[in-house]
Design a protein around this motif. Structure first.
Motif, mmCIF file in Angstrom:
data_model
loop_
_atom_site.group_PDB
_atom_site.id
_atom_site.type_symbol
_atom_site.label_atom_id
_atom_site.label_comp_id
_atom_site.label_asym_id
_atom_site.label_seq_id
_atom_site.Cartn_x
_atom_site.Cartn_y
_atom_site.Cartn_z
ATOM 1 N N GLY A 60 -19.520 10.099 -41.630
ATOM 2 C CA GLY A 60 -20.628 10.789 -41.131
ATOM 3 C C GLY A 60 -20.338 12.341 -41.206
ATOM 4 O O GLY A 60 -19.360 13.041 -41.419
ATOM 5 N N GLY A 61 -21.399 13.192 -40.688
ATOM 6 C CA GLY A 61 -21.166 14.697 -40.890
ATOM 7 C C GLY A 61 -22.474 15.512 -40.840
ATOM 8 O O GLY A 61 -23.439 14.801 -40.406
ATOM 9 N N LEU A 93 -24.989 11.528 -48.126
ATOM 10 C CA LEU A 93 -23.604 11.217 -47.523
ATOM 11 C C LEU A 93 -23.400 9.742 -47.831
ATOM 12 O O LEU A 93 -24.581 8.927 -47.947
ATOM 13 C CB LEU A 93 -23.810 11.263 -45.845
ATOM 14 C CG LEU A 93 -23.697 12.820 -45.392
ATOM 15 C CD1 LEU A 93 -24.152 12.782 -43.838
ATOM 16 C CD2 LEU A 93 -22.260 13.297 -45.698
ATOM 17 N N ARG A 94 -22.054 9.352 -47.661
ATOM 18 C CA ARG A 94 -21.941 8.163 -47.847
ATOM 19 C C ARG A 94 -21.036 7.461 -46.818
ATOM 20 O O ARG A 94 -19.922 8.142 -46.504
ATOM 21 C CB ARG A 94 -21.206 7.693 -49.182
ATOM 22 C CG ARG A 94 -20.697 6.351 -49.574
ATOM 23 C CD ARG A 94 -19.720 6.199 -50.605
ATOM 24 N NE ARG A 94 -19.695 5.131 -51.165
ATOM 25 C CZ ARG A 94 -18.568 4.671 -51.887
ATOM 26 N NH1 ARG A 94 -17.491 5.386 -51.872
ATOM 27 N NH2 ARG A 94 -18.522 3.392 -52.313
ATOM 28 N N LEU A 95 -21.628 6.673 -46.066
ATOM 29 C CA LEU A 95 -20.921 5.891 -45.115
ATOM 30 C C LEU A 95 -20.132 4.856 -45.415
ATOM 31 O O LEU A 95 -20.577 3.829 -46.552
ATOM 32 C CB LEU A 95 -21.809 5.641 -43.904
ATOM 33 C CG LEU A 95 -22.646 6.680 -43.297
ATOM 34 C CD1 LEU A 95 -23.529 6.006 -42.062
ATOM 35 C CD2 LEU A 95 -22.222 7.972 -42.898
ATOM 36 N N SER A 96 -19.053 4.568 -44.724
ATOM 37 C CA SER A 96 -18.028 3.524 -45.119
ATOM 38 C C SER A 96 -17.832 2.674 -43.798
ATOM 39 O O SER A 96 -17.849 3.285 -42.553
ATOM 40 C CB SER A 96 -16.745 3.972 -45.740
ATOM 41 O OG SER A 96 -16.860 4.673 -46.663
ATOM 42 N N GLY A 156 -19.315 3.841 -34.298
ATOM 43 C CA GLY A 156 -20.494 4.433 -34.618
ATOM 44 C C GLY A 156 -19.961 5.987 -35.327
ATOM 45 O O GLY A 156 -18.951 6.322 -34.960
ATOM 46 N N THR A 157 -20.825 6.712 -36.287
ATOM 47 C CA THR A 157 -20.357 7.669 -36.853
ATOM 48 C C THR A 157 -21.613 8.547 -36.574
ATOM 49 O O THR A 157 -22.650 8.051 -36.967
ATOM 50 C CB THR A 157 -19.643 7.817 -38.224
ATOM 51 O OG1 THR A 157 -19.564 8.730 -38.735
ATOM 52 C CG2 THR A 157 -20.740 6.960 -39.019
ATOM 53 N N GLN A 158 -21.383 9.707 -36.508
ATOM 54 C CA GLN A 158 -22.744 10.658 -36.003
ATOM 55 C C GLN A 158 -22.997 11.414 -37.638
ATOM 56 O O GLN A 158 -22.231 11.890 -38.385
ATOM 57 C CB GLN A 158 -22.219 11.881 -35.551
ATOM 58 C CG GLN A 158 -23.311 12.899 -35.214
ATOM 59 C CD GLN A 158 -24.570 12.394 -34.439
ATOM 60 O OE1 GLN A 158 -24.327 11.922 -33.340
ATOM 61 N NE2 GLN A 158 -25.906 12.727 -34.865
#
Length: 125
Positions: A9-10, A18-21, A118-120
């Motif tokens: 995230g970012g 963006l690529r979430l893992s 979770g990731t923002q």
């Protein structure tokens, strides 16, 4: 103990990517359904995408169809969410989830058995 850990995230500008893992550990995930959900401030948790690990069958929310792509690497116990053409309304905390079956299809958040922290993701206009 099953663990799901999201990353990637970012902050990104509208139109960016963006690529979430999601790293899964604690057992073998064959036969599992893996999903991505998101929650924006003041809103409920919203389904984004899901993938069955054995058949690689995918499903997407209408709001992200054509812009997001879910994929998995069974050998690494990893699930990814590639997000392109991001919009400010995509801003949310994104969660990875795992359900202990692939059939019948897993539909609601309540049917998932494990969740990550979770990731923002923040998309600026």
């Amino acid at each position: 103990q099953v663990q799901l850990v999201e990353s990637g995230g970012g902050l990104v500008q509208a139109g960016g990517s963006l690529r979430l893992s999601c790293a899964a550990s604690g057992r073998t995930f064959s036969g599992y359904t893996m999903g991505w959900f998101r929650q924006a401030p003041g809103k409920g948790r919203e389904f984004v995408a899901r993938i069955t690990l054995s058949e690689a069958s995918t499903s997407y929310a209408e709001s992200v169809k054509g812009r997001f792509a879910i994929s998995r690497d069974n050998a690494k116990n990893m699930v990814y969410l590639q997000m392109d053409s991001l919009k400010p309304e995509d801003t949310a905390v994104y969660y990875c989830a795992a359900a202990r079956r692939s059939w019948p299809p897993v539909v609601t958040a309540d049917e998932y058995d494990y969740w990550g922290q979770g990731t923002q993701v923040t998309v600026s206009s």
